[in-house]
Design an enzyme around this catalytic site. Structure first.
Site, PDB file in Angstrom:
ATOM      1  N   LYS A 213       1.433  10.994  -8.177  1.00 22.55           N
ATOM      2  CA  LYS A 213       2.337  12.092  -7.842  1.00 22.55           C
ATOM      3  C   LYS A 213       3.752  11.670  -8.243  1.00 22.55           C
ATOM      4  CE  LYS A 213       4.471  13.427  -4.060  1.00 22.55           C
ATOM      5  NZ  LYS A 213       5.623  14.114  -4.689  1.00 22.55           N
ATOM      6  N   GLU A 294       8.418  -0.101  -1.514  1.00 25.38           N
ATOM      7  CA  GLU A 294       9.742  -0.629  -1.858  1.00 25.38           C
ATOM      8  C   GLU A 294      10.714   0.493  -1.558  1.00 25.38           C
ATOM      9  OE1 GLU A 294      13.069  -1.193  -2.978  1.00 25.38           O
ATOM     10  OE2 GLU A 294      12.433  -0.672  -4.989  1.00 25.38           O
ATOM     11  N   CYS A 328      17.905   0.610  -6.660  1.00 28.58           N
ATOM     12  CA  CYS A 328      17.764   0.012  -5.334  1.00 28.58           C
ATOM     13  C   CYS A 328      18.383  -1.375  -5.304  1.00 28.58           C
ATOM     14  CB  CYS A 328      16.302  -0.026  -4.915  1.00 28.58           C
ATOM     15  SG  CYS A 328      15.207  -0.754  -6.126  1.00 28.58           S
ATOM     16  N   GLU A 423      22.834   3.330   2.458  1.00 29.85           N
ATOM     17  CA  GLU A 423      22.584   3.378   1.021  1.00 29.85           C
ATOM     18  C   GLU A 423      23.101   4.697   0.453  1.00 29.85           C
ATOM     19  OE1 GLU A 423      19.042   2.075  -1.972  1.00 29.85           O
ATOM     20  OE2 GLU A 423      18.458   3.371  -0.325  1.00 29.85           O
TER      21      GLU A 423
END
Length: 522
Positions: A213, A294, A328, A423
């Site tokens: 997906k 992750e 990231c 973040e």
């Protein structure tokens, strides 16, 4: 890595040198070819079936929002169930295919992708807003993942070196690694080829079948990868391509009783939701689902007063603003000892001012952020930053028919500020001042994340302490905190950065297998 019988030793895919005019011309030619194919429709792949749906995901160019990359068919729960049944059926035969043969598909795909490298990169330039270098590195990493995992699967299948067993008289004991079953692969948009390829091929080369997906902002590049795997002859049903809504398709597959594992890369919030849903045992489920996640980071570069300040400043800017900070691993924080704080800030601002914002296909150093949602979120964080620190550079929008934001720098920021803790995933750098190197490490560690970090110093004593005390999955000394290479820097983090799954490392395939011990009297 040592050579395997009949297998060339692993070497990382080289990056393209775009200082050479012929390489620029080659990329421009690839862009022209890809642009001629824009606006096409792309189907689902479920088992042997190619399915076109009325519902579509419209992929647009974030650098030129008037340009449609393609229309990708969208799965619903009924089609997701059809894909699950196809994957379950295929698993029964695929798991018996020898590891050498499974690896062979990856070697063939890597070779074809290498031949068409610029075409894959050109599509990412248009669909993800990467410049030439960032796109090229993404494609190279995708090739690396296929080459590396193919070799690693062969090694695991042929040797007992992973778990050497104690020998006893009268018995022949062997430890083998067998596949888990059907997995759900949910890759991110920021490395729409490399991470998609890595997650998917690690699972299938281990003998599993998957439902892929892709991210809804970058589904066309994912489709191009799946089409490549079909071209090299991968059996139908090994990869089932099912773009769709996370709330509808993602949750349905995560909670499905036949799902054996979920491999996810993305935000902390979505990763925690997947982990929570996967932990609930559905009726008919006979295993504990495995989650490989992750989930991001709030990474930083620490600079003490003994450091090479020019090198540190260059690393800070590269880590913060490479691909608009949408990694990231991005170094969104810099923590500088007060003795050299002003000098480092001055150098960082000079380098930031030199960055050129522009259209990715024209190879702008800083391009757009991925979509309107990200654009608005980042601008909102910039407004928060204006209340929490001193705006030193940027701070606003950039003209253009896309989601362009100025590279933004805040100084004199408290370690507890939201822009130091949360973040942002955009071109925003926050700089904090520390009284000494010990406090700098403490400020770095004061976060719920723990993915990447850098420590700049010339003191071997301090470096030794930093290696032990800086709490992150990937710590770099005297270099930027982005740019992990497959096989060189196994990648994955601590705390809310995920399950420390170490993609591109020698133990990654173990996450997609289970160890089976067989013992026979001799």
């Amino acid at each position: 890595m040592n050579a395997l019988p009949g297998i060339v030793p692993y070497v990382n895919e080289p990056f393209t040198d775009f200082s050479q005019p012929e390489n620029i011309r080659a990329m421009e030619a690839a862009l022209s070819k890809v642009k001629a194919e824009l606006g096409r429709e792309y189907p689902l792949y479920i088992g042997p079936n190619t399915i076109v749906t009325d519902a579509k995901i419209t992929s647009i160019n974030p650098g030129n929002v008037s340009e449609v990359i393609g229309y990708v068919s969208k799965a619903d729960q009924a089609l997701a169930e059809q894909a699950m049944q196809a994957a379950l059926q295929t698993f029964e035969t695929w798991k018996r295919v020898p590891a050498h043969e499974r690896a062979g598909y990856l070697f063939k795909a890597a070779a074809l992708m290498r031949e068409r490298k610029h075409e894959f990169s050109a599509l990412m330039i248009l669909e993800a807003g990467k410049n030439y270098v960032e796109a090229d590195v993404d494609t190279a990493e995708a090739i690396d993942f296929m080459e590396f995992y193919a070799r690693e699967m062969i090694r695991l299948s042929e040797t007992n070196e992973r778990q050497p067993l104690v020998k006893i008289p009268g018995e022949d004991n062997k430890l083998t690694y067998i596949p888990l079953g059907v997995g759900i692969v949910i890759p991110p948009w920021n490395f729409p080829l490399a991470i998609c390829v890595g997650m998917t091929t690690a699972a299938i080369v281990s003998g599993n079948t998957v439902l892929l997906k892709p991210a809804s902002t970058t589904p066309v590049i994912a489709h191009k990868f799946v089409a490549l795997m079909r071209e090299v002859g991968l059996p139908d049903g090994v990869i089932n391509f099912v773009p769709g809504s996370g709330a509808e398709v993602g949750d349905y597959l995560t909670t499905h009783p036949k799902t054996r594992f979920i491999s996810f890369t993305g935000s902390k919030e979505v990763g925690l939701r997947i982990n929570r849903l996967a932990a609930e045992t559905a009726p008919g489920q006979i295993w504990i689902k495995r989650v490989v996640a992750e989930m991001g980071g709030k990474d930083g570069v620490i600079v003490d007063e003994t450091a090479d300040l020019d090198a540190a400043a260059a690393a800070i800017v590269a880590s913060a603003f490479g691909f608009q900070g949408q990694k990231c691993s991005a170094g969104s924080r810099a923590i500088v000892v007060e003795q050299v704080y002003e000098q480092v800030v001055e150098k960082v601002l000079a380098l930031t001012a030199a960055l050129r914002v522009g259209l990715p296909e024209q190879n702008g150093q800083v391009g757009p952020v991925i979509d309107e949602t990200s654009y608005n979120r980042i601008l909102a964080y910039i407004e928060i930053g204006k209340q929490e620190g001193t705006l030193l550079a940027g701070g606003g929008k950039v003209d253009g028919n896309g989601y362009y934001i100025q590279p933004t720098v805040f100084g004199d920021v408290s370690g507890k500020a939201r822009i130091m803790q949360e973040e942002i995933f955009g071109p925003v750098l926050t700089i904090a001042k520390a009284k000494d190197w010990q406090e700098a490490i403490a400020i770095y560690n004061d976060t719920e994340f723990g993915l990447t970090g850098s420590y700049f110093s010339t003191s071997e004593e301090r470096i030794a302490a930093a290696l032990e005390l800086v709490h992150c999955g990937n710590l770099y000394i005297n270099r930027k905190c982005t740019g992990a290479l497959v096989g060189v820097h196994p990648f994955g983090g601590f705390n809310m950065s995920g399950t420390d799954s170490k993609a591109g490392g020698y133990d990654y395939l173990l996450l997609f297998t289970q160890a089976k011990l067989t013992s026979r009297k001799s």
